[in-house]
Design an enzyme around this catalytic site. Structure first.
Site, PDB file in Angstrom:
ATOM      1  CB  SER A 245      -0.868   0.006   1.258  1.00 36.75           C
ATOM      2  OG  SER A 245      -0.038   0.225   2.383  1.00 36.75           O
ATOM      3  CE  LYS A 246      -1.948   6.777  -2.427  1.00 31.57           C
ATOM      4  NZ  LYS A 246      -3.350   6.312  -2.308  1.00 31.57           N
TER       5      LYS A 246
END
Ligand code: GLU
Length: 504
Positions: A256-257
């Site tokens: 994810s980010k």
């Protein structure tokens, strides 16, 4: 189901909801490798039925990414093909008769539940710790009542999922997967505005586009029974399904980010090479037979088999990617490297406000010769091309405002250092200009140190600082080979004067 004389056809079916993610490109690569290994065809289909999440620039970025990664396709909205249109939003008229067919067959039923009712229902399920999903409230409405309501109230059409039995399919990567039908939601297939949802459009399109193998992320496994129910209702043969694993970070959590910028094009912008990306991505969930890790696209596609993709989560290790990219940068032919690295150098200069491309301290124009030599000197040390600007700074223009003390190696003294610099100044004069290459200088200077019984650190440290003006820098051999004989001597002279003036 594919038969032996049928051409393999698979599709990359991104939803244009934002900038393409590296995970999406990974799946496209697996699809591409599958069609290469089976001499099949790759179709790109834009799944844009979710108008709330539609991002107009997204489609362009998807094709830009596919193009940069070299993932080619045989049919798509950009190049056409015999099975178009390839954007779902342009296929609404195609879906209509199929929706009618399902209505007639009783596979669909209208649902009038309001957003508020659905919300309450969900909250109740959560409170009672029950699985969330539609409670089939409208499924039991008498037909006559439902028909009447359809004239006056907004409604969606839901899939009348069988409530008994099992849905089973043989996943190409995971083997047999079974779901109890009773646990599957009555999915919305047609929205109140008449648009189909993904679940309906995907089945119709995969059938009409003659897709033989559906390769997609594992988050779609639980939707497959719904899709199978539709194939059954239409009396169509379902394709083969292959669900690829999630990509995980090195901490084993879903990528994810938090793990950095994962947009597919950001890797291009950070100076990764497409060949390195393809090599790295292919190895995420698949391994070649031998030990060899550095493989070309061609070698990978010759060995790749879809069924060999692992079912377990694939770990995305950016350190490994950086290492691999470094190997690919090192292997570039020099002129090609210069061509690829230059835009990054210009970009970093412009970013620092240096639009004139001059040396920041002296204001002198950077000569092409020096620039080229500097680039080649750092080629072997880079892991990303966007490091080039910083890596060549010292070569282009060493700092001359350093403190004289920096020249003194650990355990040495100012007096000894001045002495050493003087010896070097004299000795460097005797080395032929043609021997000013990194390898030759290293050999000659190490011999000089041995002959004169000097300390290695006590000699090379001040030489390196004289050439760079920095505590941490490339080796003195590399620096001297780039700046050349005269400049090397000038800098040693300057260094010895700097230290002498402080210690007179
Ligand atoms: N449009 C879906 C997505 O973007 C594709 C799912 C599928 O391949 O069936 O994830």
């Amino acid at each position: 189901m594919s038969t032996s004389n049928q051409k393999e056809r698979t599709r990359f079916a991104p939803s244009p909801t934002g900038m393409p993610h590296i995970g999406s490109i990974w799946i496209a690569l697996l699809q591409w490798l599958h069609v290469k290994s089976t001499r099949g065809e790759l179709i790109v289909r834009i799944e844009d039925t979710d108008r709330n999440r539609f991002v107009p620039e997204s489609e362009k970025a998807i094709f830009e990414a596919l193009n940069w990664y070299g993932i080619t396709h045989d049919e798509g909205p950009d190049i056409g093909g015999a099975f178009g249109p390839y954007r779902q939003s342009e296929r609404l008229a195609i879906y209509k008769p199929y929706i009618e067919e399902l209505k007639e067959k009783g596979t669909l039923y209208p649902c009038f539940c309001t957003a508020e009712r659905l919300q309450e229902m969900r909250e109740g399920q959560q409170r009672d710790k029950k699985p969330t999903g539609y409670d089939r409230y409208c499924r039991s409405l008498p037909l006559a009542e439902a028909k009447k309501k359809m004239n006056t109230e907004p409604y969606v059409l839901r899939l009348k999922m069988p409530t008994e039995g099992e849905s089973t399919f043989a996943d190409k990567i995971r083997g047999e997967i079974s779901f109890s039908n009773a646990l599957i939601d009555d999915q919305v297939l047609v929205k109140s505005d008449g648009w189909p949802t993904y679940h309906l459009a995907v089945v119709i399109d995969d059938h009409l586009m003659e897709i033989t193998t559906v390769i997609r992320g594992e988050e779609w496994i639980s939707s497959t029974p719904k899709h199978l129910a539709l194939y059954k209702a239409f009396d169509w043969q379902p394709p083969v399904f292959a669900h690829v694993p999630l990509i995980l970070g090195t901490d084993r959590s879903k990528l994810s980010k938090r793990h950095g910028d994962l947009s597919a094009l950001s890797f291009r912008d950070r100076g990764f090479l497409p060949e390195a990306m393809i090599n790295f991505l292919a190895l995420l969930g698949w391994h070649p037979k031998g030990e060899k890790e550095m493989l070309t696209r061609q070698q990978i596609s010759e060995e790749f088999r879809l069924e060999d993709v692992h079912a377990a989560g694939a770990i995305f290790n950016e350190e490994k990617l950086r290492w691999m990219n470094g190997q690919y940068i090192k292997a570039l032919p020099p002129q090609r490297f210069i061509q690829l690295a230059l835009p990054f150098v210009l970009q970093s200069m412009v970013a620092k406000g240096n639009r004139e491309m001059v040396l920041p301290v002296s204001g002198k124009k950077i000569s092409n010769g020096l620039l080229e030599k500097s680039l080649l000197a750092v080629q072997n040390r880079l892991q990303q091309l966007d490091e080039t600007g910083a890596a060549i700074t010292t070569y282009l223009e060493p700092k001359d405002d350093y403190a004289g003390e920096l020249l003194i190696a650990k355990k040495s003294t100012a007096v000894n250092t001045i002495e050493t610099l003087k010896m070097l100044e004299e000795y460097m004069q005797t080395i032929a200009e043609s021997d000013y290459t990194e390898e030759m200088l290293e050999k000659i200077l190490r011999q000089f140190i041995t002959d004169k019984k000097l300390g290695v650190g006590e000699t090379l440290w001040p030489l390196r600082v004289a050439l760079s003006g920095e505590a941490v820098s490339p080796s003195p051999f590399s620096l001297a080979s780039v700046v050349g004989k005269q400049e090397t001597i000038n800098r040693i002279t300057l260094a010895s004067q700097k230290l002498s003036s402080q210690h007179e």
